[in-house]
Design a protein around this motif. Structure first.
Motif, PDB file in Angstrom:
ATOM      1  N   GLY A  58     -61.679 134.226  94.213  1.00 43.70           N
ATOM      2  CA  GLY A  58     -61.931 134.697  95.581  1.00 43.70           C
ATOM      3  C   GLY A  58     -63.388 134.551  95.976  1.00 43.70           C
ATOM      4  O   GLY A  58     -63.706 134.168  97.110  1.00 43.70           O
ATOM      5  N   THR A  59     -64.279 134.822  95.036  1.00 48.47           N
ATOM      6  CA  THR A  59     -65.711 134.672  95.311  1.00 48.47           C
ATOM      7  C   THR A  59     -66.065 133.211  95.527  1.00 48.47           C
ATOM      8  O   THR A  59     -66.837 132.875  96.440  1.00 48.47           O
ATOM      9  CB  THR A  59     -66.540 135.276  94.158  1.00 48.47           C
ATOM     10  N   ALA A  60     -65.507 132.326  94.720  1.00 47.07           N
ATOM     11  CA  ALA A  60     -65.769 130.890  94.879  1.00 47.07           C
ATOM     12  C   ALA A  60     -65.279 130.402  96.240  1.00 47.07           C
ATOM     13  O   ALA A  60     -65.970 129.635  96.928  1.00 47.07           O
ATOM     14  CB  ALA A  60     -65.115 130.105  93.755  1.00 47.07           C
ATOM     15  N   ILE A  61     -64.107 130.853  96.645  1.00 51.75           N
ATOM     16  CA  ILE A  61     -63.569 130.465  97.955  1.00 51.75           C
ATOM     17  C   ILE A  61     -64.449 131.007  99.079  1.00 51.75           C
ATOM     18  O   ILE A  61     -64.772 130.298 100.038  1.00 51.75           O
ATOM     19  CB  ILE A  61     -62.105 130.938  98.111  1.00 51.75           C
ATOM     20  N   ALA A  62     -64.860 132.259  98.959  1.00 50.37           N
ATOM     21  CA  ALA A  62     -65.729 132.857  99.981  1.00 50.37           C
ATOM     22  C   ALA A  62     -67.056 132.106 100.060  1.00 50.37           C
ATOM     23  O   ALA A  62     -67.540 131.796 101.156  1.00 50.37           O
ATOM     24  CB  ALA A  62     -65.965 134.340  99.685  1.00 50.37           C
ATOM     25  N   ALA A  63     -67.647 131.788  98.908  1.00 46.60           N
ATOM     26  CA  ALA A  63     -68.928 131.079  98.900  1.00 46.60           C
ATOM     27  C   ALA A  63     -68.786 129.671  99.479  1.00 46.60           C
ATOM     28  O   ALA A  63     -69.646 129.221 100.243  1.00 46.60           O
ATOM     29  CB  ALA A  63     -69.492 131.018  97.479  1.00 46.60           C
ATOM     30  N   ALA A  80     -78.224 129.185 101.311  1.00 50.30           N
ATOM     31  CA  ALA A  80     -78.827 129.492 100.012  1.00 50.30           C
ATOM     32  C   ALA A  80     -77.954 130.448  99.213  1.00 50.30           C
ATOM     33  O   ALA A  80     -77.776 130.282  98.005  1.00 50.30           O
ATOM     34  CB  ALA A  80     -80.223 130.074 100.200  1.00 50.30           C
ATOM     35  N   VAL A  81     -77.405 131.456  99.877  1.00 52.23           N
ATOM     36  CA  VAL A  81     -76.504 132.406  99.214  1.00 52.23           C
ATOM     37  C   VAL A  81     -75.297 131.661  98.661  1.00 52.23           C
ATOM     38  O   VAL A  81     -74.912 131.830  97.498  1.00 52.23           O
ATOM     39  CB  VAL A  81     -76.073 133.530 100.183  1.00 52.23           C
ATOM     40  N   ALA A  82     -74.683 130.837  99.489  1.00 52.36           N
ATOM     41  CA  ALA A  82     -73.509 130.077  99.063  1.00 52.36           C
ATOM     42  C   ALA A  82     -73.858 129.116  97.930  1.00 52.36           C
ATOM     43  O   ALA A  82     -73.122 129.005  96.942  1.00 52.36           O
ATOM     44  CB  ALA A  82     -72.921 129.308 100.244  1.00 52.36           C
ATOM     45  N   GLY A  83     -74.988 128.425  98.057  1.00 55.00           N
ATOM     46  CA  GLY A  83     -75.380 127.457  97.043  1.00 55.00           C
ATOM     47  C   GLY A  83     -75.611 128.083  95.683  1.00 55.00           C
ATOM     48  O   GLY A  83     -75.142 127.566  94.664  1.00 55.00           O
ATOM     49  N   ALA A  87     -73.415 127.508  92.409  1.00 54.70           N
ATOM     50  CA  ALA A  87     -74.050 127.007  91.184  1.00 54.70           C
ATOM     51  C   ALA A  87     -73.537 127.792  89.982  1.00 54.70           C
ATOM     52  O   ALA A  87     -73.228 127.219  88.930  1.00 54.70           O
ATOM     53  CB  ALA A  87     -75.567 127.108  91.289  1.00 54.70           C
ATOM     54  N   SER A  88     -73.408 129.094  90.155  1.00 60.61           N
ATOM     55  CA  SER A  88     -72.852 129.939  89.101  1.00 60.61           C
ATOM     56  C   SER A  88     -71.414 129.516  88.772  1.00 60.61           C
ATOM     57  O   SER A  88     -71.034 129.410  87.605  1.00 60.61           O
ATOM     58  CB  SER A  88     -72.906 131.407  89.548  1.00 60.61           C
ATOM     59  N   THR A  89     -70.642 129.257  89.804  1.00 57.52           N
ATOM     60  CA  THR A  89     -69.262 128.808  89.616  1.00 57.52           C
ATOM     61  C   THR A  89     -69.214 127.459  88.909  1.00 57.52           C
ATOM     62  O   THR A  89     -68.406 127.245  87.998  1.00 57.52           O
ATOM     63  CB  THR A  89     -68.541 128.712  90.980  1.00 57.52           C
ATOM     64  N   ALA A  90     -70.093 126.552  89.309  1.00 60.36           N
ATOM     65  CA  ALA A  90     -70.118 125.210  88.706  1.00 60.36           C
ATOM     66  C   ALA A  90     -70.446 125.276  87.216  1.00 60.36           C
ATOM     67  O   ALA A  90     -69.833 124.564  86.413  1.00 60.36           O
ATOM     68  CB  ALA A  90     -71.117 124.324  89.444  1.00 60.36           C
ATOM     69  N   ILE A  91     -71.399 126.118  86.838  1.00 63.77           N
ATOM     70  CA  ILE A  91     -71.729 126.284  85.421  1.00 63.77           C
ATOM     71  C   ILE A  91     -70.510 126.787  84.658  1.00 63.77           C
ATOM     72  O   ILE A  91     -70.199 126.306  83.560  1.00 63.77           O
ATOM     73  CB  ILE A  91     -72.928 127.240  85.240  1.00 63.77           C
ATOM     74  N   THR A  92     -69.806 127.739  85.241  1.00 61.69           N
ATOM     75  CA  THR A  92     -68.614 128.272  84.601  1.00 61.69           C
ATOM     76  C   THR A  92     -67.595 127.177  84.329  1.00 61.69           C
ATOM     77  O   THR A  92     -67.092 127.042  83.209  1.00 61.69           O
ATOM     78  CB  THR A  92     -67.973 129.361  85.495  1.00 61.69           C
ATOM     79  N   ARG A 120     -76.532 131.083  76.387  1.00 59.23           N
ATOM     80  CA  ARG A 120     -77.600 130.438  77.169  1.00 59.23           C
ATOM     81  C   ARG A 120     -77.078 130.051  78.555  1.00 59.23           C
ATOM     82  O   ARG A 120     -77.696 130.352  79.569  1.00 59.23           O
ATOM     83  CB  ARG A 120     -78.104 129.219  76.401  1.00 59.23           C
ATOM     84  N   TRP A 121     -75.924 129.395  78.600  1.00 58.14           N
ATOM     85  CA  TRP A 121     -75.350 128.988  79.888  1.00 58.14           C
ATOM     86  C   TRP A 121     -74.819 130.190  80.672  1.00 58.14           C
ATOM     87  O   TRP A 121     -74.890 130.220  81.900  1.00 58.14           O
ATOM     88  CB  TRP A 121     -74.251 127.945  79.679  1.00 58.14           C
ATOM     89  N   ASN A 122     -74.316 131.180  79.973  1.00 59.33           N
ATOM     90  CA  ASN A 122     -73.852 132.389  80.641  1.00 59.33           C
ATOM     91  C   ASN A 122     -75.012 133.093  81.335  1.00 59.33           C
ATOM     92  O   ASN A 122     -74.873 133.578  82.461  1.00 59.33           O
ATOM     93  CB  ASN A 122     -73.186 133.330  79.633  1.00 59.33           C
ATOM     94  N   THR A 123     -76.151 133.131  80.676  1.00 56.39           N
ATOM     95  CA  THR A 123     -77.336 133.733  81.280  1.00 56.39           C
ATOM     96  C   THR A 123     -77.764 132.943  82.509  1.00 56.39           C
ATOM     97  O   THR A 123     -78.154 133.529  83.529  1.00 56.39           O
ATOM     98  CB  THR A 123     -78.471 133.834  80.248  1.00 56.39           C
ATOM     99  N   ALA A 124     -77.670 131.619  82.436  1.00 57.41           N
ATOM    100  CA  ALA A 124     -78.011 130.786  83.601  1.00 57.41           C
ATOM    101  C   ALA A 124     -77.098 131.108  84.779  1.00 57.41           C
ATOM    102  O   ALA A 124     -77.562 131.222  85.924  1.00 57.41           O
ATOM    103  CB  ALA A 124     -77.916 129.306  83.240  1.00 57.41           C
ATOM    104  N   ARG A 125     -75.805 131.274  84.512  1.00 56.88           N
ATOM    105  CA  ARG A 125     -74.908 131.579  85.637  1.00 56.88           C
ATOM    106  C   ARG A 125     -75.140 132.998  86.148  1.00 56.88           C
ATOM    107  O   ARG A 125     -75.000 133.258  87.341  1.00 56.88           O
ATOM    108  CB  ARG A 125     -73.451 131.286  85.298  1.00 56.88           C
TER     109      ARG A 125
END
Length: 142
Positions: A58-63, A80-83, A87-92, A120-125
């Motif tokens: 739902g968050t990915a769709i909203a963003a 910027a908020v959406a991006g 980006a967090s979704t893309a890392i996932t 490491r990647w979880n922290t990035a997201r």
């Protein structure tokens, strides 16, 4: 409404990510590799079937919707908020989920590498999600 859904969803998802980097994975790393891997596999399976999947999707769709509605307008905080949220979704999708799949197959043998790299990647997201919420927070004060 879509802005609020994106911000709240991103904040909640980012909080889950942060909790894993700060508490869950460090605690699991204190267990024997086989036990840690089994626990993380169980956590991943629960995440993919439960309310977290609804929150994440739902968050990915909203963003994505927020980003699409911001395109063509002068640069706004919405973009910027959406991006940052996406980006967090893309890392996932690109990194964390494939590592989860490999953990399913390789278990304890992969656990030490998984725990380091996944965290490491979880922290990035988590940081990307936090940036999204921070931008939204600053924008509302402007």
């Amino acid at each position: 409404m879509i802005v609020a859904a994106t911000i709240v969803g991103t904040g909640l998802v980012g909080g889950v990510y942060a909790a894993f980097s700060i508490m869950v994975i460090p605690a699991l790393r204190r267990l024997p590799d086989a036990e840690a891997a089994a626990a993380m596999i169980a956590i991943n399976r629960a995440a993919e079937r439960g309310p977290f999947l609804v929150l994440f999707g739902g968050t990915a769709i909203a963003a994505a919707t927020l980003g699409a509605t911001a395109v063509g307008r002068p640069v706004t905080s919405d973009l910027a908020v959406a991006g940052a949220s996406l980006a967090s979704t893309a890392i996932t999708v690109a990194v964390n989920v494939p590592m989860n799949r490999r953990l399913d197959v390789d278990g304890a043998r992969f656990w030490p590498t998984y725990a380091r790299r996944w965290t490491r990647w979880n922290t990035a997201r988590a940081l990307a999600a936090t940036a999204s919420v921070a931008v939204a927070s600053v924008a509302t004060r402007g």
